[in-house]
Motif scaffolding. Structure first.
Motif, mmCIF file in Angstrom:
data_model
loop_
_atom_site.group_PDB
_atom_site.id
_atom_site.type_symbol
_atom_site.label_atom_id
_atom_site.label_comp_id
_atom_site.label_asym_id
_atom_site.label_seq_id
_atom_site.Cartn_x
_atom_site.Cartn_y
_atom_site.Cartn_z
ATOM 1 N N GLN A 29 35.727 48.934 40.952
ATOM 2 C CA GLN A 29 34.987 47.923 40.212
ATOM 3 C C GLN A 29 34.654 48.378 38.827
ATOM 4 O OE1 GLN A 29 31.648 47.234 38.694
ATOM 5 N NE2 GLN A 29 30.608 48.449 40.204
ATOM 6 N N ASP A 93 44.005 34.066 35.850
ATOM 7 C CA ASP A 93 44.816 34.334 37.028
ATOM 8 C C ASP A 93 45.066 33.042 37.804
ATOM 9 O OD1 ASP A 93 45.126 37.155 36.794
ATOM 10 O OD2 ASP A 93 43.061 37.414 37.480
ATOM 11 N N THR A 97 40.712 35.114 43.647
ATOM 12 C CA THR A 97 40.161 35.898 44.747
ATOM 13 C C THR A 97 39.755 37.299 44.308
ATOM 14 O OG1 THR A 97 41.544 34.670 46.303
ATOM 15 C CG2 THR A 97 40.599 36.742 47.073
ATOM 16 N N ASP A 98 40.632 37.967 43.555
ATOM 17 C CA ASP A 98 40.338 39.338 43.143
ATOM 18 C C ASP A 98 39.088 39.400 42.271
ATOM 19 O OD1 ASP A 98 42.486 40.281 44.521
ATOM 20 O OD2 ASP A 98 43.816 40.469 42.781
ATOM 21 N N PHE A 102 35.500 41.302 42.879
ATOM 22 C CA PHE A 102 34.972 42.180 41.829
ATOM 23 C C PHE A 102 33.536 41.785 41.481
ATOM 24 C CE2 PHE A 102 34.321 42.705 37.220
ATOM 25 C CZ PHE A 102 34.508 44.077 37.078
ATOM 26 N N ASP A 171 49.185 45.305 35.206
ATOM 27 C CA ASP A 171 49.219 43.904 35.581
ATOM 28 C C ASP A 171 49.330 42.946 34.408
ATOM 29 O OD1 ASP A 171 46.685 44.522 34.669
ATOM 30 O OD2 ASP A 171 45.663 43.158 36.037
#
Length: 340
Positions: A29, A93, A97-98, A102, A171
């Motif tokens: 995180q 994104d 979800t990510d 976080f 990414d």
């Protein structure tokens, strides 16, 4: 701490921050990944820092000591007084979800590493993010203050800091990097500094420019980050648009018509490309050429500006030779007919 020593630390801020966070963070995180020892960092980035590696390590230690000692440097700021970097490098994104995970980790465990901010250059009382956009956004959505370290940093050093950070991130998609270059271009950042910030050569910047100078930013942003769409297909899309500038209107119409919620950015890109560049399946299929008994001699593909005949079957090659020999006679017949 003197003003000059603060500036010295900030000059290599992106690299120092990445190293520092890897030391202080206890989970994903908070930590920005540090480039592995074998990772390539462009010579321009290192040259822009104007320091040997020993100096960088020394300044990292100074910055870490500064953070650990407190000293009034790290403080809580109202997120509403903070604006994003003037050089954004991320598109939304497809799947949130990510980020939600976080955000929950910050809500339950707290913000372990501060974001970095600078005073807003044109709006008194406001700040701009240098490093830590996700932490700032998470705190903003949670309605809590964000822990921040205020630094003095120029636009150029801010760009280099973001670029060094991005060099360690796997990414970011090609089009996100191209948009980052576009925003630096628009701000008047010199090409050599864009090379340094992105660790690229002039040929790669030329390819990026061919895309973002052909495709308006609103179209790129509407398509999205498209993680599975690499440089070749973005270049393909830009080439198709350059050949027919009127296609921009068709692209905008197609983007407005699509189901943004159910469609990924990769699917959106492919739909747009197909809309202005029909697939090979839609092209004219070859017409078979046969003799009176049905024996295949060749295949014909024609367009308004081209005729192609390919050999087929055991007599195909001889058939092509026959056509080649007959071309002068056909040309004479054509001229006679035109004369009547």
């Amino acid at each position: 701490m003197s003003k000059s020593s603060r500036k010295s630390i900030v000059a290599s801020f992106g690299l120092l921050s990445a190293e520092l966070e890897s030391k202080l963070a206890t989970d994903d995180q908070t930590a920005a990944p540090v480039p592995p020892s074998g990772a390539r960092v462009g010579a321009g980035v290192i040259g822009a820092a104007h320091r040997a590696i020993d100096d960088i390590r020394s300044e990292r230690d100074q910055l870490r000591a500064l953070l650990e000692s407190g000293g009034g440097v790290v403080r809580e700021l109202d997120t509403s007084f903070i604006d994003p970097s003037p050089f954004p490098d991320r598109l939304p994104d497809d799947d949130a979800t990510d980020f939600e995970a976080f955000k929950r980790s910050i809500e339950t465990e707290g913000q372990k590493v501060p974001v970095q901010v600078r005073k807003h250059p044109t709006s008194p009382g406001r700040y701009q993010i240098v490093y830590g956009h996700r932490r700032w956004l998470a705190a903003k959505q949670l309605g809590v203050p964000v822990r921040a370290l205020e630094v003095e940093i120029s636009d150029l050093d801010l760009v280099l800091a973001q670029g060094i950070e991005n060099a360690s991130r796997q990414d970011l998609t090609w089009i996100e990097r191209a948009l980052f270059a576009s925003r630096m271009d628009d701000a008047g950042i010199k090409p050599r500094h864009i090379y340094a910030a992105l660790s690229i050569e002039d040929a790669e910047l030329a390819r990026m420019r061919s895309v973002y100078r052909t495709l308006p930013a609103d179209i790129i942003e509407a398509i999205g980050r498209a993680p599975k769409i690499g440089r070749p297909r973005w270049l393909d899309l830009a080439k198709a648009v350059a050949a027919d500038p009127n296609s921009l209107a068709s692209i905008r119409t197609a983007l407005n018509r699509g189901d943004q919620g159910a469609e990924t950015s990769d699917q959106r890109f492919q739909r747009i490309l197909n809309a202005i560049k029909p697939s090979a399946k839609a092209e004219v299929q070859p017409t078979s050429i046969s003799d009176g008994s049905g024996t295949r001699l060749g295949a014909l593909v024609s367009s308004p500006r081209e005729v192609r005949i390919s050999a087929e079957g055991p007599l195909g090659t001889d058939f092509l030779k026959f056509i080649e020999a007959e071309l002068p006679v056909l040309a004479e017949r054509f001229v006679r007919q035109r004369g009547h």
